[in-house]
Write an enzyme that holds these catalytic residues in place. Structure first.
Site, short mmCIF file in Angstrom:
data_model
loop_
_atom_site.label_atom_id
_atom_site.label_comp_id
_atom_site.label_asym_id
_atom_site.label_seq_id
_atom_site.Cartn_x
_atom_site.Cartn_y
_atom_site.Cartn_z
CE LYS A 260 31.88 44.57 50.81
NZ LYS A 260 32.09 44.73 49.36
CG ASP A 265 29.23 40.50 47.21
OD1 ASP A 265 28.02 40.43 46.90
OD2 ASP A 265 30.02 41.36 46.76
CE LYS A 272 30.47 39.59 43.92
NZ LYS A 272 31.04 40.69 43.12
CG ASP A 283 32.89 41.32 49.82
OD1 ASP A 283 33.85 42.10 49.67
OD2 ASP A 283 31.74 41.56 49.40
CG ASP A 342 28.09 42.36 42.84
OD1 ASP A 342 28.34 42.08 44.03
OD2 ASP A 342 28.77 41.97 41.88
CD GLU A 344 28.28 43.81 48.39
OE1 GLU A 344 28.09 43.98 47.17
OE2 GLU A 344 29.38 43.46 48.86
NE ARG A 346 29.33 51.06 45.58
CZ ARG A 346 29.86 51.23 44.37
NH1 ARG A 346 29.49 52.26 43.62
NH2 ARG A 346 30.74 50.36 43.91
N1 BES Z 1 33.03 42.60 46.94
C1 BES Z 1 32.96 43.15 45.65
C2 BES Z 1 34.29 43.73 45.17
C3 BES Z 1 35.40 42.76 44.93
C4 BES Z 1 35.61 42.27 43.66
C5 BES Z 1 36.26 42.40 45.93
C6 BES Z 1 36.67 41.38 43.43
C7 BES Z 1 37.32 41.55 45.69
C8 BES Z 1 37.51 41.04 44.43
C9 BES Z 1 31.94 44.29 45.62
O1 BES Z 1 30.85 44.13 46.46
C10 BES Z 1 31.41 44.37 44.23
O2 BES Z 1 30.76 43.45 43.82
N2 BES Z 1 31.71 45.48 43.52
C11 BES Z 1 31.26 45.68 42.20
C12 BES Z 1 30.68 47.05 42.12
C13 BES Z 1 29.92 47.32 40.85
C14 BES Z 1 28.68 46.46 40.79
C15 BES Z 1 29.55 48.78 40.81
C16 BES Z 1 32.47 45.53 41.28
O3 BES Z 1 33.56 45.98 41.62
O4 BES Z 1 32.30 44.95 40.22
ZN ZN Z 2 31.14 42.98 48.13
MN MN Z 3 29.29 43.03 45.57
#
Ligand code: BES
Ligand code: ZN
Ligand code: MN
Length: 488
Positions: A260, A265, A272, A283, A342, A344, A346
């Site tokens: 990825k 992000d 966020k 990210d 968010d 994104e 996957r």
């Molecule tokens: N890049 C983030 C995940 C992340 C969070 C990486 C903190 C490193 C530190 C990912 O794209 C994300 O935002 N995931 C969300 C998914 C949710 C919206 C289903 C998450 O984990 O909150």
């Molecule tokens: Zn992300």
């Molecule tokens: Mn995200």
């Protein structure tokens, strides 16, 4: 840093700004290079041990000034605790870090009769410990110059094993630089250029970069859907390593490495909170690791065909961005309702996994992604979450991580989680409405795009970025996994 293997020789005459010797915990008699340093320094090591200052505790470090009694001005006595491979890695890291602090330009490590694995771990550790992200420092660089050369004085590793370790250390640092570089400079285009530069330097490694036009033709609607909100065009980076002579044992295998690379992000329309958002430049850590690992695997000449696929994009809110409730169609024709913009990672991985199997011919897969905050809650910064569709392959990936120090802990996949990924309007949804099993849910979603092939997903949200900086997690694991699959 330039790393060379030398004969053990006389420690007293070793020429380096810092000589490093290793001591285990406990109060057994000193031996090997530690005893030699003690003799050269008239019992100073023994005295410091008696004092309780040198304990041998893993990663502890004491610098002794030689005062002209040795050719080197300083000796670092580093603890290796119980002497395990991971202790040697930590010891190397402590030595590299202190060398950088001390402005040592040349370092010599004296591993005594330590075996190849331990020497290699120490070499990788020194490189990691000496790493500093200095690209944007206009003052400090001259004050804190990088360590230029590392000598390995004896030990049980061959020159080829030392070179492998040094190359691994360099690739890990390369991945950290990519991750640490802020998103205004590390765009999808810039990451693709780095991949092309690596490929240009290694015969047998080729890079193919797909832009919006090719992605549209491929119907990569999930990646394009994420990229819609950004002024930066997306890239699908495809690196292919074709070894000159393939070993028969793995001649029918193509290892697919997917990473990825969301170069920033924001969360998109599901934006966020601003607190800590700057860390989301990291990210793209999974993609960075894959790009550098591909260079490393090719450099090492691993006798196995390997393809790296890195979907790269920003995730931005804008007038053109994908909105919650929008439906996108991935490369394999599956439709996805974007409940949360968010989630994104996957989405872009869905198209990358499709590409790896359907277009690049990967027979088995590993993906690396800073995918969920949930895995950070579950496992913290020590273990990455490891999900797998095939028990044997999952064991192999886990073993590769144990060997390289990229620790992975098994997490479940199960039919029972399937309801989490159902949508009322499309084949799948990208975000569950229940707040549970967030990391499992994401993995369960990815599985839909793996064409039933042996696949592992490594969620590195906790291990790939620590303290706001990239770690290079996964680079060493990928080399080990490729070598093991190749039977080399
Ligand atoms: N890049 C983030 C995940 C992340 C969070 C990486 C903190 C490193 C530190 C990912 O794209 C994300 O935002 N995931 C969300 C998914 C949710 C919206 C289903 C998450 O984990 O909150
Ligand atoms: Zn992300
Ligand atoms: Mn995200």
């Amino acid at each position: 840093m330039q790393t060379t293997l030398r004969k053990a020789g006389e420690l007293r005459t070793a020429k380096a700004d810092l000589v490093v010797v290793f001591v285990p915990s406990g109060d057994g008699p000193l031996d090997g290079p530690a005893a030699a340093a003690d003799a050269a320094l008239d019992g100073l090591v023994t005295a410091s041990r008696a004092d309780g200052e040198i304990t041998g505790e893993a990663g502890s470090l004491t610098v002794l000034h030689t005062g002209g009694r040795m050719a080197a001005p300083r000796v670092a006595v580093v603890g290796i605790g119980d002497g395990g491979v991971d202790r040697w890695r930590a010891a190397g890291r402590a030595a590299g870090n202190r060398a950088r602090e001390l402005r040592a330009r040349t370092v010599a490590i004296a591993p005594g009769d330590a075996g190849a694995d331990r020497v290699a771990a120490a070499v990788v550790g020194v490189e990691a410990g000496a790493y500093r992200f200095t690209r944007y420092r206009t003052e400090d660089v001259a004050k804190r110059p990088p360590v230029r050369a590392l000598q390995v004085l004896g030990g049980g590793a061959t020159a080829a094993q030392v070179r492998r370790a040094a190359n691994t250390g360099t690739a890990v640092s390369g991945a950290r630089v990519l991750a640490d570089t802020p998103s205004n400079d590390m765009t999808p285009t810039a990451l693709a250029e780095r991949a092309e530069a690596i490929a240009a330097g290694i015969p047998g490694l080729s890079a193919r970069i797909l832009g919006p036009r090719e992605l549209t033709r491929l119907k990569a609607g999930a990646l394009l859907g994420v990229a819609r909100g950004s002024a930066e065009p997306p890239r699908m980076i495809v690196l292919r390593w074709t070894p000159p002579k393939r070993r028969r044992a793995a001649a029918d295998q193509v290892l697919g490495l997917v990473g990825k690379a969301v170069t920033f992000d924001t969360g998109g329309i599901s934006i966020k909170p601003s607190q800590g958002m700057e860390e989301m430049k990291l990210d793209m850590s999974g993609g960075a690791a894959v790009v550098e690992a591909m260079g490393l695997i090719a450099q090492q000449g691993v006798p196995l065909e390997v393809v790296g696929v890195v979907p790269a994009t920003e995730n931005m809110p804008s007038g053109t961005a994908t909105k919650p409730g929008d439906v996108v169609t991935a490369m394999n024709g599956k439709t996805i309702e974007v409940i949360n913009t968010d989630a994104e990672g996957r989405l872009i991985l869905a198209d990358a996994l499709c590409y790896a199997t359907a277009k690049a011919g990967a027979t088995r897969l590993i993906d690396f992604a800073t995918l969920t905050g949930a895995i950070v809650v579950a496992l913290g910064e020590v273990y990455a979450g490891l999900f797998g569709s095939d028990a044997e392959w999952t064991d192999a990936v886990r073993a590769a991580g144990e060997a390289s120090g990229d620790l992975c802990w098994p997490m479940p996949l199960h039919e029972g989680y399937a309801n989490l990924i159902s949508s009322r309007v499309a084949d799948l949804s990208n975000s569950a409405n229940k707040r549970q099993a967030g990391a499992v849910y994401a993995a369960q979603f990815l599985r839909e795009f793996t064409d039933g092939r042996p696949w592992c997903h490594v969620d590195i949200a906790g291990t790939g970025m620590i303290g706001g900086a990239g770690t290079g997690f996964g680079v060493g694991l990928m080399l080990h996994a490729a070598e093991a699959l190749a039977g080399s």
